[in-house]
Design a protein around this motif. Structure first.
Motif, short mmCIF file in Angstrom:
data_model
loop_
_atom_site.label_atom_id
_atom_site.label_comp_id
_atom_site.label_asym_id
_atom_site.label_seq_id
_atom_site.Cartn_x
_atom_site.Cartn_y
_atom_site.Cartn_z
N ASP A 29 -89.11 -12.28 -19.54
CA ASP A 29 -90.06 -11.51 -18.74
C ASP A 29 -90.67 -12.27 -17.58
OD1 ASP A 29 -91.83 -13.26 -19.93
OD2 ASP A 29 -93.25 -11.74 -20.56
N HIS A 30 -90.37 -13.55 -17.40
CA HIS A 30 -91.16 -14.33 -16.44
C HIS A 30 -91.05 -13.82 -15.01
CE1 HIS A 30 -87.29 -16.37 -16.87
NE2 HIS A 30 -87.45 -16.86 -15.66
N CYS A 31 -89.85 -13.50 -14.57
CA CYS A 31 -89.71 -13.00 -13.20
C CYS A 31 -90.31 -11.59 -13.09
CB CYS A 31 -88.24 -12.99 -12.79
SG CYS A 31 -87.59 -14.66 -12.54
N LEU A 32 -90.05 -10.77 -14.05
CA LEU A 32 -90.59 -9.41 -14.05
C LEU A 32 -92.11 -9.41 -13.93
CD1 LEU A 32 -90.21 -6.31 -14.64
CD2 LEU A 32 -90.63 -6.89 -17.05
N VAL A 33 -92.76 -10.19 -14.80
CA VAL A 33 -94.23 -10.17 -14.83
C VAL A 33 -94.78 -10.71 -13.52
CG1 VAL A 33 -96.26 -11.17 -15.95
CG2 VAL A 33 -94.39 -10.24 -17.33
N VAL A 60 -102.44 -24.70 -10.48
CA VAL A 60 -103.21 -25.93 -10.78
C VAL A 60 -104.05 -25.76 -12.04
CG1 VAL A 60 -105.11 -27.37 -9.94
CG2 VAL A 60 -103.20 -26.84 -8.43
N ILE A 61 -104.72 -24.63 -12.20
CA ILE A 61 -105.56 -24.46 -13.39
C ILE A 61 -104.69 -24.42 -14.65
CG2 ILE A 61 -105.69 -21.91 -13.26
CD1 ILE A 61 -108.48 -24.27 -14.43
N ALA A 62 -103.49 -23.83 -14.52
CA ALA A 62 -102.61 -23.76 -15.69
C ALA A 62 -102.14 -25.15 -16.11
CB ALA A 62 -101.41 -22.86 -15.40
N CYS A 72 -106.20 -16.32 -11.75
CA CYS A 72 -106.16 -17.44 -12.70
C CYS A 72 -106.12 -16.90 -14.14
CB CYS A 72 -107.36 -18.34 -12.50
SG CYS A 72 -107.27 -19.28 -10.96
N LEU A 73 -106.92 -15.90 -14.40
CA LEU A 73 -106.94 -15.29 -15.74
C LEU A 73 -105.56 -14.82 -16.16
CD1 LEU A 73 -108.61 -14.01 -18.13
CD2 LEU A 73 -108.60 -11.90 -16.76
N VAL A 74 -104.90 -14.05 -15.30
CA VAL A 74 -103.61 -13.47 -15.68
C VAL A 74 -102.57 -14.57 -15.88
CG1 VAL A 74 -101.72 -12.02 -14.86
CG2 VAL A 74 -104.08 -11.23 -14.66
N GLU A 75 -102.61 -15.60 -15.02
CA GLU A 75 -101.66 -16.71 -15.18
C GLU A 75 -101.85 -17.37 -16.54
OE1 GLU A 75 -99.29 -17.61 -13.07
OE2 GLU A 75 -98.60 -19.34 -14.25
N LEU A 76 -103.08 -17.63 -16.90
CA LEU A 76 -103.34 -18.30 -18.18
C LEU A 76 -102.92 -17.41 -19.35
CD1 LEU A 76 -106.84 -19.91 -17.44
CD2 LEU A 76 -104.59 -20.99 -17.34
N LEU A 77 -103.25 -16.12 -19.25
CA LEU A 77 -102.91 -15.23 -20.36
C LEU A 77 -101.40 -15.07 -20.48
CD1 LEU A 77 -105.68 -12.46 -20.11
CD2 LEU A 77 -105.61 -14.49 -21.57
N TRP A 78 -100.72 -14.99 -19.33
CA TRP A 78 -99.28 -14.82 -19.39
C TRP A 78 -98.60 -16.05 -19.99
CZ3 TRP A 78 -95.25 -17.50 -17.13
CH2 TRP A 78 -93.98 -16.97 -17.43
N GLN A 79 -99.00 -17.23 -19.52
CA GLN A 79 -98.39 -18.45 -20.07
C GLN A 79 -98.71 -18.60 -21.56
OE1 GLN A 79 -98.28 -22.17 -18.05
NE2 GLN A 79 -98.30 -21.30 -16.01
N TRP A 80 -99.91 -18.18 -21.92
CA TRP A 80 -100.30 -18.26 -23.33
C TRP A 80 -99.43 -17.32 -24.16
CZ3 TRP A 80 -103.63 -14.37 -25.89
CH2 TRP A 80 -104.01 -14.74 -27.17
N LYS A 81 -99.27 -16.10 -23.69
CA LYS A 81 -98.47 -15.13 -24.42
C LYS A 81 -96.99 -15.56 -24.47
CE LYS A 81 -97.34 -10.28 -24.35
NZ LYS A 81 -97.05 -9.22 -23.37
N ALA A 82 -96.55 -16.25 -23.42
CA ALA A 82 -95.17 -16.74 -23.39
C ALA A 82 -94.97 -17.93 -24.33
CB ALA A 82 -94.79 -17.14 -21.97
N GLY A 83 -96.05 -18.37 -24.96
CA GLY A 83 -95.92 -19.47 -25.91
C GLY A 83 -96.01 -20.85 -25.28
#
Lengths: 286, 286, 286, 286
Positions: free
Chosen positions: D100-104, B262-264, B102-113
């Motif tokens: 990067d979405h698929c890569l990550v 779901v958390i995202a 869950c952490l990585v999903e949130l951080l990735w979506q956050w970084k992706a804007g």
């Protein structure tokens, strides 16, 4: 006179003050807003769309009065607008050919009380589904269609539909391409259902070609009918997952399943006055 | 001062004229309503809920002015209301233990804007995820928790969160039951994610028990944290289909997949001020 | 004699050589394997499950011969096994009360040719659905049930079902708890459908409670009936997404939609001999 | 030598006795069949496909021995066949451009232990994703591509991939059309992901056109790369539902979500040797 509920659908160029004008008008008439959805876009068009559902608890109201009252506001903002009182159920005609899956789904949901409408008639170019229709106590009109008589038959369709004051026509697997002369008098009032694939398979035998390509999902699209074949505004879409061991026949069976649920949802939203057409797309206020 | 967009969330007892009052107020202030959603219920409560997103193109506006202006209207209808200017990004703290999905999903979506927020810190009762967090340039706070020091640690959590002006806390697989003393100062601001099964398997090792029962779907629920464990208002739920040949370990893997999506979504809707809590349920204006 | 297709379902303790023994046997008999699925688990049990669909093009075969031939192999591996010739359609009885959605879905799919079975009768504790059933040309048996006559009625049910050689009983919203005395003679042959929620709402009025909690998905579970209420092996589950603006009545409507598609898939898989029960779970070879 | 598990993939013209021959062979070698899937079709082709996963507990076995042993059986039935020992992890190269979405997603699932493979390198025609890749401890190769140097660069790609013994190439949003000269040496080993719409929007700016048509679902397709652009065998597809109030930018965001889950599942099934290509379709044994 209507003393219960109504839906107001509005589309116009977006300007400040529209929501205020509409809601203040309704408030001053004593209406209670049950739900209100609004959507604006500044992508190219700068358009405003609104759906308001309200009740008018007072007495002595007539639909024409409300319409007359609202006209100055509508004119001020150059609105396209429609007022749909709940007391006036939409009158539906269903067109079918030989396949019954969409027809039966619609009739069953209607009989179960899920659709607020009058299904007035079923029209077909074949005899096959007569007993399925009359079993629901509905009239079944059979008009055989040939290349030669097609336009003539469509004229008789139009007469019949006008005579019965039909509001919406559902092409529930009606395997005829309807001509512009049929579409014109029922613009934005004809809903069609057809299979959809990712990727698209244009032309004959799409299920066979979907089988050959090994698609993993089978879809259906419900859309308004326009002159360009299967290219009108989309109301609803959905898919069902399949796998390599579905034969072309089983893909067709799955296609029937997804078609009947998609057409039922599309009709439901139309009957509840949730659908606004703009250009070649729909706004569906769910 | 804010010259761009804001969201107004309102809940109160339903009465005629609320939409008119709010939209007229906004119109007179020169605001442009971008979207407006409203929902009323007469099931038991007769409650009214509204979300208005608007822009205030004028200058010289301060948030406190708008708040002051709107107060008389809010008071008239006894509204619960909040004004969220877009210029004030929500400040988020994420709590984790050892699992990173869950952490990585949130951080990735956050970084992706994709998330409009400031993720300010990550708090954990373990060391394992430090480098995953610092790799995103975020501070990682490690507070080991034991039965003995739990309440003491929660006090330090509260201090830290207050100090950093945190608006929302996401328990992203934080495997500690938080106590009422922690929940109270962040009422309606703590979001949790947990697995869900049909039927529910209460108690230890739910995935093993789901395996034994042969469930065909694995679900997840994001909800606000209340004193009653896992019984707070639901924000979002979803499922993934599984079959008999998923081992208990694979069910867990699927559970991770559905939990992170779901958390995202739940956090996204919260950040966009789409979520109103009423009683033990949520209204989510999507 | 059967000259077309059959399905062999096997479950036993896993040992090397089972697939070889079965497939060699079929090969030597001249059978053509159409599809073969096999699943082994070493989670606790070390069990082996197999479904083989084959055709026997030769003449002069009788079912009892094949059964006799296969017996030594089955005995060697201590198999639980069943042979289902396609020529022997399963005989189905449907039990209903007042709600027709599952019944109509099953009858429609059956009439559309999607189910390879004989639906032999519909049994009800109410009169309401008689005409829906007789309209399909099926016998409708009405047995009013009271607390006092319940066991007596179940005896008559059993007699009727035995008399008509029924293979599978579908409780398609039969709102009676069947007693152990009814389950015992039809062990692993009674399929039930019921709503499912995340989280579970045990007790009365689950849709009202789901509404109060604001659930975002409504589910249904089809399972075999065992003595423990609604706790038997799960065959199929699914969900439909909902939102805050579904009333409790609309949640029920969605519940009906998901129930009818889930029970139809569960019955389909059972009829195609895709379901093996093991302990309290199913293996479904799709 | 391998003492653990292996997968055997077979496709050939269907004849009686194949399953018996394969399973008897494995039994005699002392192998334990873990799972076995088989699919036959008599639609046009009359083809047979099989996936057997087995363990070889004995010692002293070498892969080449098994291959040599099995050859007579394979020859007898004119099989296309491959033996994949688990001990030999597939070697993966990922090609990306700027997104990067698929890569990550792939790197995260790989790091989480969900993919049984070695991700050996990431190749890009841009610099942007270097740090994302090196942060996972992986080499990042940057080959700028122009119209002029394209074929030359592809030669260097091929050298690099051969040198590192790459088994599968994932085009994870690599925004270059690869030429036949690149595809040929990696036939059936290049997986691509692209957005899919119902209906299809061929040409530039598909998301803008999907927005204009008001599509209600956004899809993605993972497929093997063949010379005909985006027309190779489909491995996996999925969709996410959208509505009128998604901007073209938000449709793109949804597209990214569905693309990353679809490419991850497609790669997973390929790594687990679940995918057989036949003609222009795949058999995926899930």
């Amino acid at each position: 006179m209507f003393t219960d509920k109504a839906v107001l659908l509005i589309s116009c160029i977006d300007k400040p003050g529209i929501v205020a004008a509409v809601s203040t008008y309704l408030y001053e008439k004593g209406a209670n807003i049950i739900s209100s959805d609004q959507y604006s876009t500044n992508y190219q068009e700068g358009m405003f769309f609104m759906r308001v559902e309200f009740s008018l608890p007072g007495e002595g109201w007539t639909l024409s009065q409300v319409e007359e009252d609202f006209k100055p506001i509508a004119d001020k903002y150059a609105m396209n607008w429609n007022l749909f009182p709940n007391s006036r159920k939409k009158r539906v005609a269903i067109f079918v050919s030989k396949e019954d899956h969409c027809l039966v789904e619609l009739l069953w949901q209607w009989k179960a009380g899920d659709f607020e409408c009058d299904i007035v008639m079923v029209v077909s170019n074949h005899e096959e589904l007569r007993s399925a229709v009359t079993g629901f106590g509905l009239p079944f009109y059979h008009f055989p269609v040939t290349k030669e008589n097609k336009l003539e038959v469509e004229k008789r369709h139009i007469e019949l539909l006008k005579e019965h004051d039909i509001d919406v026509i559902v092409l529930a697997k009606y395997m005829q391409i309807v001509s512009p002369g049929f579409i014109e008098p029922f613009k934005d009032k004809i809903i069609n259902i057809h299979h959809s694939f990712l990727p698209a398979f244009v032309g004959a035998k799409p299920y066979d070609r979907a089988y050959e390509r090994g698609v993993k999902i089978i879809g259906a699209t419900a859309h308004f009918v326009t002159e360009e074949l299967d290219a009108g505004p989309i109301i609803e879409q959905d898919i069902i997952r399949v796998s390599h061991d579905y034969s072309a026949a089983e893909l067709k069976r799955v296609g029937r399943m997804v078609e009947r649920s998609v057409i039922a949802r599309a009709l439901q939203w139309y009957l509840q006055n949730r659908v606004i057409i703009f250009g070649n797309k729909t706004i569906v206020f769910k």
